[in-house]
Design a protein around this motif. Structure first.
Motif, PDB file in Angstrom:
ATOM      1  N   ALA A  32      -6.394  26.896 -41.667  1.00  0.00           N
ATOM      2  CA  ALA A  32      -7.262  25.997 -40.900  1.00  0.00           C
ATOM      3  C   ALA A  32      -6.592  24.645 -40.696  1.00  0.00           C
ATOM      4  CB  ALA A  32      -8.597  25.826 -41.626  1.00  0.00           C
ATOM      5  N   GLU A  33      -5.944  24.144 -41.738  1.00  0.00           N
ATOM      6  CA  GLU A  33      -5.280  22.849 -41.641  1.00  0.00           C
ATOM      7  C   GLU A  33      -4.105  22.900 -40.671  1.00  0.00           C
ATOM      8  OE1 GLU A  33      -3.440  19.355 -44.556  1.00  0.00           O
ATOM      9  OE2 GLU A  33      -4.228  21.210 -45.413  1.00  0.00           O
ATOM     10  N   ALA A  34      -3.311  23.970 -40.737  1.00  0.00           N
ATOM     11  CA  ALA A  34      -2.144  24.092 -39.858  1.00  0.00           C
ATOM     12  C   ALA A  34      -2.569  24.192 -38.390  1.00  0.00           C
ATOM     13  CB  ALA A  34      -1.314  25.312 -40.254  1.00  0.00           C
ATOM     14  N   LEU A  35      -3.614  24.943 -38.116  1.00  0.00           N
ATOM     15  CA  LEU A  35      -4.097  25.066 -36.741  1.00  0.00           C
ATOM     16  C   LEU A  35      -4.644  23.733 -36.241  1.00  0.00           C
ATOM     17  CD1 LEU A  35      -5.786  28.565 -37.060  1.00  0.00           C
ATOM     18  CD2 LEU A  35      -3.808  28.022 -35.629  1.00  0.00           C
ATOM     19  N   ALA A  36      -5.334  23.018 -37.115  1.00  0.00           N
ATOM     20  CA  ALA A  36      -5.842  21.702 -36.734  1.00  0.00           C
ATOM     21  C   ALA A  36      -4.698  20.741 -36.448  1.00  0.00           C
ATOM     22  CB  ALA A  36      -6.743  21.146 -37.833  1.00  0.00           C
ATOM     23  N   GLN A  37      -3.640  20.800 -37.245  1.00  0.00           N
ATOM     24  CA  GLN A  37      -2.477  19.948 -37.009  1.00  0.00           C
ATOM     25  C   GLN A  37      -1.787  20.286 -35.689  1.00  0.00           C
ATOM     26  OE1 GLN A  37      -0.166  20.533 -40.588  1.00  0.00           O
ATOM     27  NE2 GLN A  37      -1.298  18.977 -41.734  1.00  0.00           N
ATOM     28  N   ALA A  38      -1.935  21.535 -35.242  1.00  0.00           N
ATOM     29  CA  ALA A  38      -1.378  21.944 -33.948  1.00  0.00           C
ATOM     30  C   ALA A  38      -2.264  21.514 -32.782  1.00  0.00           C
ATOM     31  CB  ALA A  38      -1.176  23.458 -33.923  1.00  0.00           C
ATOM     32  N   GLY A  39      -3.407  20.881 -33.096  1.00  0.00           N
ATOM     33  CA  GLY A  39      -4.279  20.359 -32.048  1.00  0.00           C
ATOM     34  C   GLY A  39      -5.529  21.168 -31.789  1.00  0.00           C
ATOM     35  N   LEU A  40      -5.730  22.249 -32.540  1.00  0.00           N
ATOM     36  CA  LEU A  40      -6.887  23.101 -32.292  1.00  0.00           C
ATOM     37  C   LEU A  40      -8.134  22.567 -32.992  1.00  0.00           C
ATOM     38  CD1 LEU A  40      -4.367  24.938 -31.652  1.00  0.00           C
ATOM     39  CD2 LEU A  40      -5.846  26.871 -32.214  1.00  0.00           C
ATOM     40  N   LYS A  41      -9.280  22.891 -32.416  1.00  0.00           N
ATOM     41  CA  LYS A  41     -10.567  22.598 -33.025  1.00  0.00           C
ATOM     42  C   LYS A  41     -10.986  23.830 -33.834  1.00  0.00           C
ATOM     43  CE  LYS A  41     -11.376  18.444 -31.441  1.00  0.00           C
ATOM     44  NZ  LYS A  41     -11.475  17.292 -32.377  1.00  0.00           N
ATOM     45  N   VAL A  42     -11.045  23.663 -35.134  1.00  0.00           N
ATOM     46  CA  VAL A  42     -11.217  24.806 -36.033  1.00  0.00           C
ATOM     47  C   VAL A  42     -12.630  24.850 -36.603  1.00  0.00           C
ATOM     48  CG1 VAL A  42     -10.374  25.941 -38.119  1.00  0.00           C
ATOM     49  CG2 VAL A  42      -8.774  24.675 -36.650  1.00  0.00           C
ATOM     50  N   THR A  43     -13.220  26.041 -36.577  1.00  0.00           N
ATOM     51  CA  THR A  43     -14.464  26.281 -37.306  1.00  0.00           C
ATOM     52  C   THR A  43     -14.149  27.122 -38.531  1.00  0.00           C
ATOM     53  OG1 THR A  43     -15.804  26.199 -35.294  1.00  0.00           O
ATOM     54  CG2 THR A  43     -16.793  27.232 -37.238  1.00  0.00           C
ATOM     55  N   ILE A  44     -14.567  26.637 -39.679  1.00  0.00           N
ATOM     56  CA  ILE A  44     -14.365  27.336 -40.939  1.00  0.00           C
ATOM     57  C   ILE A  44     -15.605  28.163 -41.255  1.00  0.00           C
ATOM     58  CG2 ILE A  44     -14.224  26.989 -43.449  1.00  0.00           C
ATOM     59  CD1 ILE A  44     -12.476  24.522 -42.858  1.00  0.00           C
ATOM     60  N   PHE A  45     -15.387  29.466 -41.505  1.00  0.00           N
ATOM     61  CA  PHE A  45     -16.441  30.342 -42.013  1.00  0.00           C
ATOM     62  C   PHE A  45     -16.221  30.498 -43.516  1.00  0.00           C
ATOM     63  CE2 PHE A  45     -17.270  33.224 -38.020  1.00  0.00           C
ATOM     64  CZ  PHE A  45     -17.615  32.100 -37.290  1.00  0.00           C
ATOM     65  N   ASP A  46     -17.233  30.243 -44.322  1.00  0.00           N
ATOM     66  CA  ASP A  46     -17.101  30.424 -45.770  1.00  0.00           C
ATOM     67  C   ASP A  46     -18.496  30.409 -46.385  1.00  0.00           C
ATOM     68  OD1 ASP A  46     -16.113  30.074 -48.635  1.00  0.00           O
ATOM     69  OD2 ASP A  46     -14.221  29.835 -47.552  1.00  0.00           O
ATOM     70  N   ILE A  47     -18.594  30.903 -47.620  1.00  0.00           N
ATOM     71  CA  ILE A  47     -19.877  30.822 -48.324  1.00  0.00           C
ATOM     72  C   ILE A  47     -19.938  29.594 -49.229  1.00  0.00           C
ATOM     73  CG2 ILE A  47     -20.366  33.298 -48.224  1.00  0.00           C
ATOM     74  CD1 ILE A  47     -19.400  33.498 -51.127  1.00  0.00           C
TER      75      ILE A  47
ATOM     76  N   THR B  61     -15.430  22.122 -37.722  1.00  0.00           N
ATOM     77  CA  THR B  61     -16.835  22.459 -37.934  1.00  0.00           C
ATOM     78  C   THR B  61     -16.933  23.493 -39.046  1.00  0.00           C
ATOM     79  OG1 THR B  61     -17.383  22.036 -35.614  1.00  0.00           O
ATOM     80  CG2 THR B  61     -18.907  23.443 -36.833  1.00  0.00           C
ATOM     81  N   PHE B  62     -17.999  23.442 -39.806  1.00  0.00           N
ATOM     82  CA  PHE B  62     -18.225  24.434 -40.850  1.00  0.00           C
ATOM     83  C   PHE B  62     -19.452  25.273 -40.524  1.00  0.00           C
ATOM     84  CE2 PHE B  62     -20.548  25.725 -44.692  1.00  0.00           C
ATOM     85  CZ  PHE B  62     -19.593  26.571 -45.258  1.00  0.00           C
ATOM     86  N   ALA B  63     -19.356  26.566 -40.800  1.00  0.00           N
ATOM     87  CA  ALA B  63     -20.503  27.467 -40.685  1.00  0.00           C
ATOM     88  C   ALA B  63     -20.574  28.307 -41.953  1.00  0.00           C
ATOM     89  CB  ALA B  63     -20.378  28.363 -39.460  1.00  0.00           C
ATOM     90  N   ARG B  64     -21.711  28.281 -42.616  1.00  0.00           N
ATOM     91  CA  ARG B  64     -21.857  29.144 -43.788  1.00  0.00           C
ATOM     92  C   ARG B  64     -22.020  30.573 -43.308  1.00  0.00           C
ATOM     93  NH1 ARG B  64     -24.467  32.132 -47.213  1.00  0.00           N
ATOM     94  NH2 ARG B  64     -24.157  31.829 -49.476  1.00  0.00           N
ATOM     95  N   VAL B  65     -21.044  31.398 -43.622  1.00  0.00           N
ATOM     96  CA  VAL B  65     -21.027  32.778 -43.138  1.00  0.00           C
ATOM     97  C   VAL B  65     -20.739  33.724 -44.293  1.00  0.00           C
ATOM     98  CG1 VAL B  65     -19.808  34.445 -41.684  1.00  0.00           C
ATOM     99  CG2 VAL B  65     -20.340  32.174 -40.797  1.00  0.00           C
ATOM    100  N   ASP B  66     -21.573  34.738 -44.420  1.00  0.00           N
ATOM    101  CA  ASP B  66     -21.338  35.850 -45.339  1.00  0.00           C
ATOM    102  C   ASP B  66     -20.759  36.983 -44.506  1.00  0.00           C
ATOM    103  OD1 ASP B  66     -21.432  38.078 -46.972  1.00  0.00           O
ATOM    104  OD2 ASP B  66     -23.451  37.686 -47.729  1.00  0.00           O
ATOM    105  N   ILE B  67     -19.496  37.282 -44.703  1.00  0.00           N
ATOM    106  CA  ILE B  67     -18.814  38.265 -43.851  1.00  0.00           C
ATOM    107  C   ILE B  67     -19.340  39.681 -44.019  1.00  0.00           C
ATOM    108  CG2 ILE B  67     -16.676  36.939 -43.637  1.00  0.00           C
ATOM    109  CD1 ILE B  67     -15.536  38.852 -45.859  1.00  0.00           C
ATOM    110  N   THR B  68     -20.136  39.919 -45.070  1.00  0.00           N
ATOM    111  CA  THR B  68     -20.700  41.259 -45.279  1.00  0.00           C
ATOM    112  C   THR B  68     -22.032  41.443 -44.551  1.00  0.00           C
ATOM    113  OG1 THR B  68     -21.949  40.713 -47.299  1.00  0.00           O
ATOM    114  CG2 THR B  68     -19.622  41.319 -47.562  1.00  0.00           C
ATOM    115  N   GLN B  69     -22.507  40.387 -43.885  1.00  0.00           N
ATOM    116  CA  GLN B  69     -23.792  40.444 -43.198  1.00  0.00           C
ATOM    117  C   GLN B  69     -23.603  40.234 -41.696  1.00  0.00           C
ATOM    118  OE1 GLN B  69     -26.666  41.250 -44.837  1.00  0.00           O
ATOM    119  NE2 GLN B  69     -25.326  41.480 -46.642  1.00  0.00           N
ATOM    120  N   GLU B  70     -24.028  41.218 -40.921  1.00  0.00           N
ATOM    121  CA  GLU B  70     -23.808  41.209 -39.473  1.00  0.00           C
ATOM    122  C   GLU B  70     -24.360  39.955 -38.809  1.00  0.00           C
ATOM    123  OE1 GLU B  70     -22.303  43.493 -36.070  1.00  0.00           O
ATOM    124  OE2 GLU B  70     -22.140  43.796 -38.229  1.00  0.00           O
TER     125      GLU B  70
END
Length: 264
Positions: free
Chosen positions: A23-38, A53-62
């Motif tokens: 996420a950090e490397a992509l942001a340093q390249a100029g991208l707008k990154v959304t982090i998915f995590d619990i 941007t942050f989004a609370r995401v459980d990858i096991t839940q559709e």
């Protein structure tokens, strides 16, 4: 694919370890990154630090994944780079000796199914939902490219150790997704690849440095060259190159310092 300023990206597991570095490397390249995590606290903090941007995401839940992509796209537009690092699994041998009963005990099918959901099914879930969004976006270049999806496998996909029957086989399944999915999406202009990291200095591994310095030294020495654990930034560097290089498609990369894992 040129990584242009303001292009959108999604990184699952972006609150720590390999995902955080990506996420950090992509942001340093100029991208707008959304982090998915619990992990809301770490995810929010890292997203703020990289201007994302942050989004609370459980990858096991559709529906959690769907809602995460909705939030990401509302904030930054359609993602063109997706990096899937998040996972959850369990550990155990196919058969293990139970001292209490004096008999062998089988690893429960439910434990295997939990790992399959947390590694393999979630990889398909994240990749396919991202691909659906990319498919409806305008091409980015003369090749007709619309986006790049990179999944995280593991050297265990090829060198599964004792106790890794769930992890190793499901990570092999992640590699198995790559070529057929890349071919499914070839006429739409979406690339799919995977990276198989070896032993990396993630927070989980770094904890061993103080707990068991002898084991830490042995792990470093086990890597042919360089004789150390991988840096998360080295994983992130490959993630960026895969995104940039439009001719990388349907491929699985080992990133491991030439290590080959023994049975245990």
């Amino acid at each position: 694919m040129e990584l242009t300023h303001g292009m959108a990206a999604v990184v699952t597991g972006g609150a720590s370890g390999l995902g955080r570095a990506s996420a950090e490397a992509l942001a340093q390249a100029g991208l707008k990154v959304t982090i998915f995590d619990i992990d809301e606290e770490a995810g929010e903090a890292h997203a703020k630090a990289i201007g994302g941007t942050f989004a609370r995401v459980d990858i096991t839940q559709e529906q959690s994944v769907v809602a995460g992509f909705d939030k990401a796209r509302a904030a930054h537009g359609q993602e063109r780079v997706t990096v899937h690092c998040a996972m959850t699994s369990r550990r155990g041998k196919t058969l293990g000796w139970d001292k209490e009963s004096g008999r062998y005990k089988r690893l429960a099918t439910e434990d295997y199914a939990f790992g399959a959901e947390g590694i393999l099914v979630s990889s398909y879930r994240v990749a396919s939902h991202s691909a659906l969004g990319m498919a409806n976006a305008e091409p980015l270049n003369e090749d007709g490219e619309r986006g790049c999806i990179t999944l995280t496998a593991s050297v265990a996909a090829q060198d599964g150790q004792i106790g890794q029957v769930i992890y190793g086989s499901c990570k092999a399944g992640v590699n198995g997704l790559v070529l057929p999915m890349a071919r499914d999406l070839m006429d739409i202009g979406i690339r799919v690849n995977s990276v198989m990291p070896g032993i990396f200095a993630t927070p989980l591994m770094l904890g061993m440095k103080d707990r068991n310095p002898q084991m830490w030294d042995q792990l470093n020495a086990s890597v042919p060259f360089p004789k150390r654990l991988g840096h998360p930034e080295e994983f992130a560097s490959l993630i960026c190159e895969i995104a940039r290089n439009s001719y990388i498609n349907g491929h699985q990369f080992r990133l491991d310092g030439a290590i080959r894992m023994p049975p245990k």
